[in-house]
Design a protein around this motif. Structure first.
Motif, PDB file in Angstrom:
ATOM      1  N   ARG A   1     -14.483  -2.830  -3.576  1.00 17.93           N
ATOM      2  CA  ARG A   1     -14.277  -3.703  -2.412  1.00 17.93           C
ATOM      3  C   ARG A   1     -15.086  -4.997  -2.478  1.00 17.93           C
ATOM      4  O   ARG A   1     -14.813  -5.944  -1.749  1.00 17.93           O
ATOM      5  CB  ARG A   1     -14.666  -2.968  -1.110  1.00 17.93           C
ATOM      6  CG  ARG A   1     -13.920  -1.695  -0.806  1.00 17.93           C
ATOM      7  CD  ARG A   1     -12.449  -1.908  -0.652  1.00 17.93           C
ATOM      8  NE  ARG A   1     -11.749  -1.487  -1.849  1.00 17.93           N
ATOM      9  CZ  ARG A   1     -10.487  -1.808  -2.136  1.00 17.93           C
ATOM     10  NH1 ARG A   1      -9.795  -2.568  -1.325  1.00 17.93           N
ATOM     11  NH2 ARG A   1      -9.920  -1.395  -3.247  1.00 17.93           N
TER      12      ARG A   1
ATOM     13  N   GLY B   1      -7.594  -1.720   0.759  1.00 18.20           N
ATOM     14  CA  GLY B   1      -6.785  -2.932   0.855  1.00 18.20           C
ATOM     15  C   GLY B   1      -7.582  -4.140   1.299  1.00 18.20           C
ATOM     16  O   GLY B   1      -7.084  -5.250   1.272  1.00 18.20           O
ATOM     17  N   GLU B   2      -8.833  -3.920   1.730  1.00 18.23           N
ATOM     18  CA  GLU B   2      -9.644  -5.056   2.178  1.00 18.23           C
ATOM     19  C   GLU B   2     -10.775  -5.310   1.201  1.00 18.23           C
ATOM     20  O   GLU B   2     -11.036  -4.514   0.299  1.00 18.23           O
ATOM     21  CB  GLU B   2     -10.193  -4.765   3.578  1.00 18.23           C
ATOM     22  CG  GLU B   2      -9.101  -4.660   4.614  1.00 18.23           C
ATOM     23  CD  GLU B   2      -9.651  -4.558   6.019  1.00 18.23           C
ATOM     24  OE1 GLU B   2     -10.503  -5.385   6.370  1.00 18.23           O
ATOM     25  OE2 GLU B   2      -9.222  -3.648   6.751  1.00 18.23           O
ATOM     26  N   GLU B   3     -11.473  -6.416   1.399  1.00 18.12           N
ATOM     27  CA  GLU B   3     -12.572  -6.782   0.490  1.00 18.12           C
ATOM     28  C   GLU B   3     -13.612  -7.573   1.272  1.00 18.12           C
ATOM     29  O   GLU B   3     -13.363  -7.995   2.413  1.00 18.12           O
ATOM     30  CB  GLU B   3     -12.031  -7.618  -0.657  1.00 18.12           C
ATOM     31  CG  GLU B   3     -11.420  -8.938  -0.187  1.00 18.12           C
ATOM     32  CD  GLU B   3     -10.761  -9.728  -1.297  1.00 18.12           C
ATOM     33  OE1 GLU B   3     -10.481  -9.152  -2.362  1.00 18.12           O
ATOM     34  OE2 GLU B   3     -10.522 -10.925  -1.092  1.00 18.12           O
TER      35      GLU B   3
ATOM     36  N   LYS C   1     -16.864  -8.524  -3.798  1.00 15.88           N
ATOM     37  CA  LYS C   1     -16.543  -9.671  -4.651  1.00 15.88           C
ATOM     38  C   LYS C   1     -17.801 -10.153  -5.391  1.00 15.88           C
ATOM     39  O   LYS C   1     -17.864 -10.109  -6.600  1.00 15.88           O
ATOM     40  CB  LYS C   1     -15.973 -10.809  -3.812  1.00 15.88           C
ATOM     41  CG  LYS C   1     -14.593 -10.494  -3.254  1.00 15.88           C
ATOM     42  CD  LYS C   1     -14.139 -11.505  -2.231  1.00 15.88           C
ATOM     43  CE  LYS C   1     -13.684 -12.792  -2.904  1.00 15.88           C
ATOM     44  NZ  LYS C   1     -13.175 -13.753  -1.891  1.00 15.88           N
TER      45      LYS C   1
ATOM     46  N   GLN D   1      -5.989   5.049  -5.809  1.00 15.53           N
ATOM     47  CA  GLN D   1      -6.772   4.928  -4.573  1.00 15.53           C
ATOM     48  C   GLN D   1      -6.361   6.037  -3.596  1.00 15.53           C
ATOM     49  O   GLN D   1      -5.672   6.979  -3.977  1.00 15.53           O
ATOM     50  CB  GLN D   1      -6.578   3.539  -3.983  1.00 15.53           C
ATOM     51  CG  GLN D   1      -7.168   2.452  -4.892  1.00 15.53           C
ATOM     52  CD  GLN D   1      -7.199   1.084  -4.241  1.00 15.53           C
ATOM     53  OE1 GLN D   1      -7.237   0.969  -3.036  1.00 15.53           O
ATOM     54  NE2 GLN D   1      -7.178   0.049  -5.080  1.00 15.53           N
TER      55      GLN D   1
ATOM     56  N   GLU E   1       0.854  -1.207   0.000  1.00 21.94           N
ATOM     57  CA  GLU E   1       0.000   0.000   0.000  1.00 21.94           C
ATOM     58  C   GLU E   1       0.881   1.245   0.000  1.00 21.94           C
ATOM     59  O   GLU E   1       0.634   2.209   0.745  1.00 21.94           O
ATOM     60  CB  GLU E   1      -0.951   0.022   1.200  1.00 21.94           C
ATOM     61  CG  GLU E   1      -2.071  -1.008   1.172  1.00 21.94           C
ATOM     62  CD  GLU E   1      -3.071  -0.823   0.038  1.00 21.94           C
ATOM     63  OE1 GLU E   1      -3.043   0.240  -0.637  1.00 21.94           O
ATOM     64  OE2 GLU E   1      -3.862  -1.748  -0.215  1.00 21.94           O
TER      65      GLU E   1
ATOM     66  N   ARG F   1      -8.930 -10.240  -9.775  1.00 19.68           N
ATOM     67  CA  ARG F   1      -9.566 -11.512  -9.408  1.00 19.68           C
ATOM     68  C   ARG F   1     -10.519 -11.319  -8.229  1.00 19.68           C
ATOM     69  O   ARG F   1     -10.803 -12.256  -7.511  1.00 19.68           O
ATOM     70  CB  ARG F   1      -8.497 -12.534  -9.024  1.00 19.68           C
ATOM     71  CG  ARG F   1      -7.559 -12.871 -10.141  1.00 19.68           C
ATOM     72  CD  ARG F   1      -6.379 -13.643  -9.588  1.00 19.68           C
ATOM     73  NE  ARG F   1      -5.336 -13.785 -10.581  1.00 19.68           N
ATOM     74  CZ  ARG F   1      -5.027 -14.936 -11.174  1.00 19.68           C
ATOM     75  NH1 ARG F   1      -5.689 -16.020 -10.897  1.00 19.68           N
ATOM     76  NH2 ARG F   1      -4.050 -14.977 -12.049  1.00 19.68           N
ATOM     77  N   ARG F   2     -10.938 -10.108  -8.008  1.00 17.99           N
ATOM     78  CA  ARG F   2     -11.815  -9.850  -6.865  1.00 17.99           C
ATOM     79  C   ARG F   2     -13.276  -9.714  -7.289  1.00 17.99           C
ATOM     80  O   ARG F   2     -14.138 -10.462  -6.824  1.00 17.99           O
ATOM     81  CB  ARG F   2     -11.386  -8.578  -6.146  1.00 17.99           C
ATOM     82  CG  ARG F   2     -12.359  -8.171  -5.042  1.00 17.99           C
ATOM     83  CD  ARG F   2     -11.976  -6.852  -4.413  1.00 17.99           C
ATOM     84  NE  ARG F   2     -10.762  -6.974  -3.657  1.00 17.99           N
ATOM     85  CZ  ARG F   2      -9.936  -5.971  -3.393  1.00 17.99           C
ATOM     86  NH1 ARG F   2     -10.212  -4.757  -3.872  1.00 17.99           N
ATOM     87  NH2 ARG F   2      -8.848  -6.155  -2.693  1.00 17.99           N
TER      88      ARG F   2
HETATM   89  N1  LIG Z   1      -2.925 -15.072  -8.216  1.00 20.13           N
HETATM   90  C1  LIG Z   1      -4.099 -15.044  -7.685  1.00 20.13           C
HETATM   91  N2  LIG Z   1      -4.892 -16.140  -7.719  1.00 20.13           N
HETATM   92  C2  LIG Z   1      -6.119 -16.151  -7.205  1.00 20.13           C
HETATM   93  N3  LIG Z   1      -6.691 -15.097  -6.594  1.00 20.13           N
HETATM   94  C3  LIG Z   1      -5.952 -13.979  -6.533  1.00 20.13           C
HETATM   95  C4  LIG Z   1      -4.636 -13.886  -7.046  1.00 20.13           C
HETATM   96  N4  LIG Z   1      -4.205 -12.623  -6.844  1.00 20.13           N
HETATM   97  C5  LIG Z   1      -5.180 -11.954  -6.195  1.00 20.13           C
HETATM   98  N5  LIG Z   1      -6.229 -12.783  -6.003  1.00 20.13           N
HETATM   99  C6  LIG Z   1      -7.491 -12.421  -5.362  1.00 20.13           C
HETATM  100  O1  LIG Z   1      -7.910 -11.146  -5.834  1.00 20.13           O
HETATM  101  C7  LIG Z   1      -8.449 -10.376  -4.793  1.00 20.13           C
HETATM  102  C8  LIG Z   1      -7.746  -9.026  -4.687  1.00 20.13           C
HETATM  103  O2  LIG Z   1      -6.386  -9.249  -4.343  1.00 20.13           O
HETATM  104  P1  LIG Z   1      -5.527  -8.204  -3.549  1.00 20.13           P
HETATM  105  O3  LIG Z   1      -6.318  -7.801  -2.354  1.00 20.13           O
HETATM  106  O4  LIG Z   1      -4.189  -8.696  -3.357  1.00 20.13           O
HETATM  107  O5  LIG Z   1      -5.531  -7.041  -4.551  1.00 20.13           O
HETATM  108  P2  LIG Z   1      -5.045  -5.577  -4.355  1.00 20.13           P
HETATM  109  O6  LIG Z   1      -4.471  -5.140  -5.606  1.00 20.13           O
HETATM  110  O7  LIG Z   1      -4.268  -5.440  -3.091  1.00 20.13           O
HETATM  111  O8  LIG Z   1      -6.420  -4.827  -4.155  1.00 20.13           O
HETATM  112  P3  LIG Z   1      -6.683  -3.408  -3.527  1.00 20.13           P
HETATM  113  O9  LIG Z   1      -5.404  -2.679  -3.559  1.00 20.13           O
HETATM  114  O10 LIG Z   1      -7.727  -2.851  -4.386  1.00 20.13           O
HETATM  115  O11 LIG Z   1      -7.205  -3.721  -2.187  1.00 20.13           O
HETATM  116  C9  LIG Z   1      -8.324 -11.188  -3.529  1.00 20.13           C
HETATM  117  O12 LIG Z   1      -9.568 -11.811  -3.306  1.00 20.13           O
HETATM  118  C10 LIG Z   1      -7.295 -12.217  -3.872  1.00 20.13           C
HETATM  119  O13 LIG Z   1      -7.536 -13.436  -3.202  1.00 20.13           O
END
Ligand SMILES: Nc1ncnc2c1ncn2[C@@H]1O[C@H](COP(=O)(O)OP(=O)(O)OP(=O)(O)O)[C@@H](O)[C@H]1O
Length: 924
Positions: free
Chosen positions: A313, A279-281, A315, A76, A48, A119-120
């Motif tokens: 945020r 950062g959460e979902e 899914k 963000q 972050e 993948r969210r």
């Molecule tokens: N390689 C992967 N395989 C399967 N699921 C994945 C993979 N990478 C990320 N995910 C899924 O995608 C979703 C978002 O991942 P993550 O929270 O790491 O993203 P992020 O970029 O940090 O999001 P943000 O910054 O918007 O919070 C999560 O549910 C995570 O489990």
């Protein structure tokens, strides 16, 4: 402190050096700089990084850091800055909230990798940010396989409403929207009812004020749900190879029964502000946007970075609660994110005033919900508005509305009457269906003969089936072997009582040492005796402390109302408080102390604690002998010594030999004694009490008064009486003196008051003469016969008043001569002179009053009469009755009518102008 800190750092460093990866917050890095430098990481990864101040990233670098990886999203939220002037948006060039991440990305010279596949979010949701912020964002195939949101027709919906926000107009104050909070809470409850686990449903809001509202609303609800572990197990069963229905599995039913509980909704739903949720979902997101006002502003809700976070945020499903028109209106020309988002939602039919529910039990039933209250009316149990059409395992119809929890009805508590029959009697069970039938309590009339021989009627059916289990309550008399008491007892307890005579409830009745009867239960006394037993031998009962009142007569004649304080052996026959007549015993006490050694004190006194034992007592306890003028340790006393001269423990706990205390309390002057040839003294009889005052005695060591020793009851009580007498006399003398003072003050006050009062009374009496004379003028209005009578009466009153005034003046002069007068005296000189003057005038008044009606007075009366009746002046004649009372005859003035004198009743008037005998004409 620094050294301690360094020592801690050394320990931490040793631990951290063995770790491959070390994780720290940026604040932790900043406050542990020494440690970070010593650790000197080669590679630093900042998660972050777009939300972290540049300075904080720099602080995490060490001298030998070779590789810095920043992970983040500058689209963000930026780092927080307390001062608006320092932010990039203020345009003053400080740009404090531009992170190193954002700066390096925008410079463009540094290697930047953007993850293009998300993948969210399910595609319907990601479309919102793809169109507005990330044009090249791709959805991973897995997001297309997400299940539908349970119980909802659409996975994404903007639920539009017109409820107005609350809170201050100032944008710096937090906002809230009460009705929107209720909508969010009810929607969350509905979703949890569908089967989502704890934490799968999250409510987000931009405002802290609304967060509080949401918490309050959600806390009002509870839901019946499976705990999460049980749900995992159920899910596993569903995914099994059997392919059979979950509902049919007995294991699943057991799970429902054991693990479904009613829990607070607040434990199943997560809450957060959007800024804290970066950062959460969450599987399901409910967004509560709050803003709707008349001035058309939406505050920091228009920031694109924040919109990005809040829309990205969820899914599986996202439900946005807000006022769409407000969001369009509140946006400025530069930033058009909300209008774009709303357009997409509108195009996809995801914006409206009614959110549509789908019943999981009746998939064709769509329920439109436009207000929060609709949830209660149309989907109160999480299904639809129909009645549940299922049968419970017991066979009764389910009474609930269509529900989505417990589809197999394993947890239902059916409240229909129980249809089962008891076995083998076949009586109907009177309970509710869900309750356990238990034993048959139907009352059967009998009679039944019990094993004890008694018979019973009307007992529960289950008891009648096993008569040996019935407790016979018939009362029987049992004679107990040990105490020989015959006590009433329920039949079923007879054996118990025989086995344990300590349960005898009969009053003990034994005569206690104090002379009272023991009123405790016999069993209690026997039990106490048993507990005190040292060997195996049978013991005699031990009685508890007597609970009665002393009730003996005091020497003053009153009754002693203290709790019984015992008489002890050789009891005193005199009333309590009177000098005792019992004879003192000089022997050593024969009882044993708790330690088992013989009591060291003289017979008749209570045994002291074990610390006074001459064998195992306290080594620092001393014994005084005043005759021998010596003091020695208690434990050095021998039994032989004590046989001759036992000990006495004073109330202050000092210990003296008996002969010393006898001397202090002058026992020789209270009892006659004889001394044998061997020198043994024996008290023979009480000596007469001496008349003179005998003072109280005190401990020779600490001066604490000596009291309460039974042996010295004669001496101590005589002294107490003497003391009381003396105190009474002293007290009475004081009170008498005080009373005399009060009396003399009162007398002085009375004299002063008397002087003034006497003169006031005298003046009133004298004034009375004048006031009566004035009243004569009123006589004109009176009837003629009354006038003489009144005149006489007035004269009497005047004379009486003069006599009174004279007496009062006499009294005043007498008092003045007794107590003195003049300046400084209590009797003022002026009052005395007034009294004398008045007294001198009184004979003069009196002389005038005692004259017969003077001519002047008669003239006054006459003119008054004639004023009342003018005809009298020409026609009337005056006469006197035989007793001289004047009366008048009007008209012609001649006697034409007989009457009676109102003064004396004699005949007056006459007939034919001839006066009755004794009447005379007068020249009035
Ligand atoms: N390689 C992967 N395989 C399967 N699921 C994945 C993979 N990478 C990320 N995910 C899924 O995608 C979703 C978002 O991942 P993550 O929270 O790491 O993203 P992020 O970029 O940090 O999001 P943000 O910054 O918007 O919070 C999560 O549910 C995570 O489990």
């Amino acid at each position: 402190m620094l050294e301690v800190r360094e020592a801690h750092d050394d320990i931490s460093l040793n631990v951290l050096r063995n770790a491959s990866v070390v994780g720290m917050t940026t604040a932790g890095v900043a406050s542990n700089q020494m440690l970070v430098r010593a650790l000197d990481p080669r590679i630093v990864v900042v998660e972050e990084a777009a939300e972290v101040l540049e300075a904080q990233v720099l602080a995490s670098l060490a001298p030998n850091t070779q590789h810095l990886i920043l992970i983040g999203d500058h689209e963000q939220l930026r780092p927080k800055s307390e001062s608006y002037e320092l932010t990039a948006e203020a345009g003053l060039g400080y740009n404090l909230d531009i992170s190193m991440f954002e700066r390096l990305v925008r410079v463009g010279d540094y290697p930047v990798q953007t993850l293009a596949t998300q993948r969210r979010m399910r595609p319907e949701i990601s479309k919102l940010i793809r169109t507005t912020i990330y044009p090249s964002l791709e959805d991973h195939i897995s997001t297309q396989k997400y299940p539908e949101v349970m119980g909802m027709q659409q996975p994404l919906f903007f639920w539009n409403h017109n409820y107005m926000e609350s809170g201050s107009d100032s944008e710096t104050r937090s906002k809230y929207n009460c009705e929107e909070a209720v909508m969010a809470a009810k929607l969350a409850k509905y979703l949890v009812q569908q089967g989502y686990r704890s934490g799968e449903v999250t409510i987000l809001t931009p405002y802290l004020g609304q967060l509080n509202q949401l918490r309050r609303e959600v806390s009002k609800f509870s839901v019946c749900k499976l705990d999460d572990r049980a749900k995992d197990q159920l899910d596993a069963l569903q995914d099994g190879d059997t392919g059979r229905s979950l509902a049919a599995e007995p294991e699943a039913q057991l799970h429902w029964r054991q693990h479904s509980t009613t829990t607070a909704l607040s434990g199943a739903v997560k809450f957060a502000t959007i800024d804290n949720f970066q950062g959460e979902e969450s599987t399901i997101i409910i967004l509560s946007l709050v803003r709707h006002n008349t001035h058309g502003t939406i505050g920091f809700l228009r920031a694109k970075n924040r919109i990005n976070v809040l829309l990205s945020r969820a899914k599986h499903g996202m439900y946005i609660l807000g006022n769409a028109a407000m969001l369009r209106q509140g946006h400025n020309a530069k930033a058009k994110t909300w209008p774009q988002v709303l357009n997409i939602l509108e195009e996809d039919d995801c914006l409206g005033n009614e959110v549509r529910l789908v019943c999981q039990n009746h998939p064709n039933t769509i329920t439109p919900i436009s207000t929060a209250a609709d949830f209660d009316l149309l989907a109160c149990e999480g299904g639809c508005s129909r009645q549940c059409d299922q049968r419970l395992p017991c066979g009764h119809a389910c009474q609930r509305a269509c529900h989505v929890d417990d589809l197999e009805h394993q947890t239902d508590t059916c409240r229909e009457p129980c249809p089962r029959l008891h076995d083998p009697c076949q009586h109907a069970c009177p309970k509710l269906c869900f309750e356990k039938c238990g034993e048959c309590n139907f009352i059967v009339p009998g009679p039944f003969k019990l094993p004890c021989g008694h018979s019973l009627t009307h007992i529960p059916c289950s008891s009648s089936q096993d008569l040996s289990s019935v407790k016979c309550k018939e009362t029987v008399d049992v004679t107990l072997e040990r105490c020989k008491h015959t006590v009433p007892c329920p039949c079923h307890k007879v054996q118990d009582l025989k086995d344990d005579p300590g349960k005898c409830t009969e009053t003990c009745g034994a005569l206690l040492d104090c002379g009272h009867t023991c009123m405790s239960a016999c069993g209690v006394c026997h039990n106490q005796g048993q507990n005190n037993r040292t060997g195996g031998a049978e013991t005699s009962p031990a009685h508890p402390t007597c609970q009665k009142r002393c009730d003996r007569q005091l020497f003053c004649g009153h009754t002693c109302d203290k709790p019984c304080h015992g008489k002890g052996s050789g009891s005193c026959q005199l009333p309590c408080g009177a000098p005792c007549d019992k004879m003192p015993c000089n022997e050593r006490c024969k009882k044993l102390l708790k330690c088992g050694h013989r009591c060291p004190v003289v017979c008749g006194e209570p045994c002291p604690g074990r610390e006074f034992c001459i064998v195992c007592g306290k080594s620092d306890k001393m014994v005084m002998d005043l005759i021998m003028c010596e003091e020695k340790p208690l434990t050095s006393c021998t039994d032989e010594e004590l046989l001759e001269d036992p000990l006495v423990v004073l109330p202050c706990k000092h210990v003296l030999v008996l002969s010393s205390v006898d001397g202090i309390l002058e026992l020789d002057s209270f009892y006659y004694s004889i001394t044998s040839a061997s020198g043994t003294k024996t008290w023979t009889m009480p000596a007469p009490l001496q008349g003179e005052h005998q003072p109280g005695k005190s401990c020779p060591q600490c001066r604490t008064p000596i009291y309460g020793l039974f042996r010295y009851g004669r001496s101590l009580k005589k002294r107490a009486i003497d003391m009381a007498q003396r105190t009474f006399l002293q007290d009475s003398e004081g009170r008498l003196r005080k009373a005399e003072e009060v009396l003399s003050t009162a007398e002085a006050a009375l004299i002063e008051w008397n002087g003034q009062a006497l003169m006031a009374a005298a003046k009133v009496e004298a004034g009375c003469i004048g006031s009566l004379a004035r009243e004569k003028s009123a006589y004109r209005t009176l009837e003629l016969p009354d006038v003489d009578h009144l005149c006489a009466h007035i004269r009497d009153v005047q004379l009486h008043a003069l006599d009174n005034a004279a007496q009062l003046c006499d009294k005043a002069i007498l008092l003045a001569s007794k107590f003195g007068s003049g300046s400084g005296a209590m009797w003022p000189q002026s009052t005395l002179e007034e009294a004398k003057a008045l007294l001198e005038q009184l004979p003069h008044y009196k002389a005038r009053l005692e004259e017969p009606s003077t001519k002047r007075e008669l003239q006054q009366i006459r003119s008054a009469l004639f004023a009342a009746d003018p005809l009298l002046a020409y026609n009337g004649h005056a006469y006197t009755c035989p007793n001289g009372h004047t009366y008048f005859i009007g008209d012609c003035g001649g006697a034409v009518q007989a009457s009676h004198c109102p003064e004396c009743g004699s005949a007056i008037g006459g007939s034919h102008h001839r006066l009755a005998a004794g009447n005379r004409s007068t020249d009035f």
